[in-house]
Enzyme design. Structure first.
Site, PDB file in Angstrom:
ATOM      1  CE1 TYR A  24      -3.976   2.150   0.458  1.00 30.49           C
ATOM      2  CE2 TYR A  24      -2.467   3.409   1.828  1.00 30.49           C
ATOM      3  CZ  TYR A  24      -3.646   3.315   1.131  1.00 30.49           C
ATOM      4  OH  TYR A  24      -4.511   4.380   1.093  1.00 30.49           O
ATOM      5  CG  HIS A  28      -0.906   5.592  -1.637  1.00 30.30           C
ATOM      6  ND1 HIS A  28      -1.350   4.300  -1.522  1.00 30.30           N
ATOM      7  CD2 HIS A  28      -1.983   6.355  -1.913  1.00 30.30           C
ATOM      8  CE1 HIS A  28      -2.667   4.290  -1.704  1.00 30.30           C
ATOM      9  NE2 HIS A  28      -3.069   5.517  -1.946  1.00 30.30           N
ATOM     10  CE1 TYR A  47      -6.877  11.866   0.024  1.00 28.91           C
ATOM     11  CE2 TYR A  47      -8.165  12.706  -1.797  1.00 28.91           C
ATOM     12  CZ  TYR A  47      -7.909  11.732  -0.870  1.00 28.91           C
ATOM     13  OH  TYR A  47      -8.688  10.600  -0.832  1.00 28.91           O
ATOM     14  CD1 TRP A  82      -6.938   5.136  -6.787  1.00 32.18           C
ATOM     15  CD2 TRP A  82      -4.979   4.596  -7.683  1.00 32.18           C
ATOM     16  NE1 TRP A  82      -5.997   5.212  -5.796  1.00 32.18           N
ATOM     17  CE2 TRP A  82      -4.781   4.886  -6.320  1.00 32.18           C
ATOM     18  CE3 TRP A  82      -3.872   4.230  -8.454  1.00 32.18           C
ATOM     19  CZ2 TRP A  82      -3.533   4.829  -5.707  1.00 32.18           C
ATOM     20  CZ3 TRP A  82      -2.630   4.177  -7.834  1.00 32.18           C
ATOM     21  CH2 TRP A  82      -2.467   4.471  -6.483  1.00 32.18           C
TER      22      TRP A  82
END
Length: 126
Positions: A24, A28, A47, A82
């Site tokens: 993960y 990112h 964000y 995505w």
């Protein structure tokens, strides 16, 4: 917030499968450019994602209209791929990650309280 066109701060929580944390994080480090552009086009800014070692994921962003931002992402074909690719990372999630994450209510914001304090101070000294 009650003001029209005021920035709305959104915080949400998800649970990443602890067995997939490294993957993960790696995903990112370089989010797909088309996904970054879709987020930008939706009106979300500032964000950030924060990930604890047990998989607790906290997300934060700002927008002027969260419903419009969410609708834009839901309709944008760049996001579906995505989110489908990322859905397997999450535990107990029904639906697309970006659309299904539980929101956390904001209970304190320093700048709002300072502005109110300054406003009260100005009103009593006019």
């Amino acid at each position: 917030m009650s003001e029209a066109n005021a920035t709305v701060r959104i915080c949400f929580q998800l649970q990443v499968d602890p067995a997939r944390l490294d993957e993960y994080r790696a995903r990112h480090e370089a989010v797909w450019p088309e996904m970054l552009r879709a987020i930008e086009a939706s009106g979300r800014r500032n964000y950030s994602l924060f990930l604890r070692d047990d998989g607790l994921l906290i997300g934060y962003y700002e927008t002027d209209d969260d419903a419009a931002s969410q609708a834009a992402l839901e309709l944008d074909p760049r996001t579906a791929t995505w989110e489908a690719d990322m859905a397997g990372f999450f535990i107990s999630l029904g639906g697309r990650p970006d659309q299904s994450a539980p929101r956390l209510p904001e209970v304190f914001h320093l700048e709002d309280q300072l502005a109110a304090l300054d406003s009260e101070h100005s009103a009593t000294h006019d």
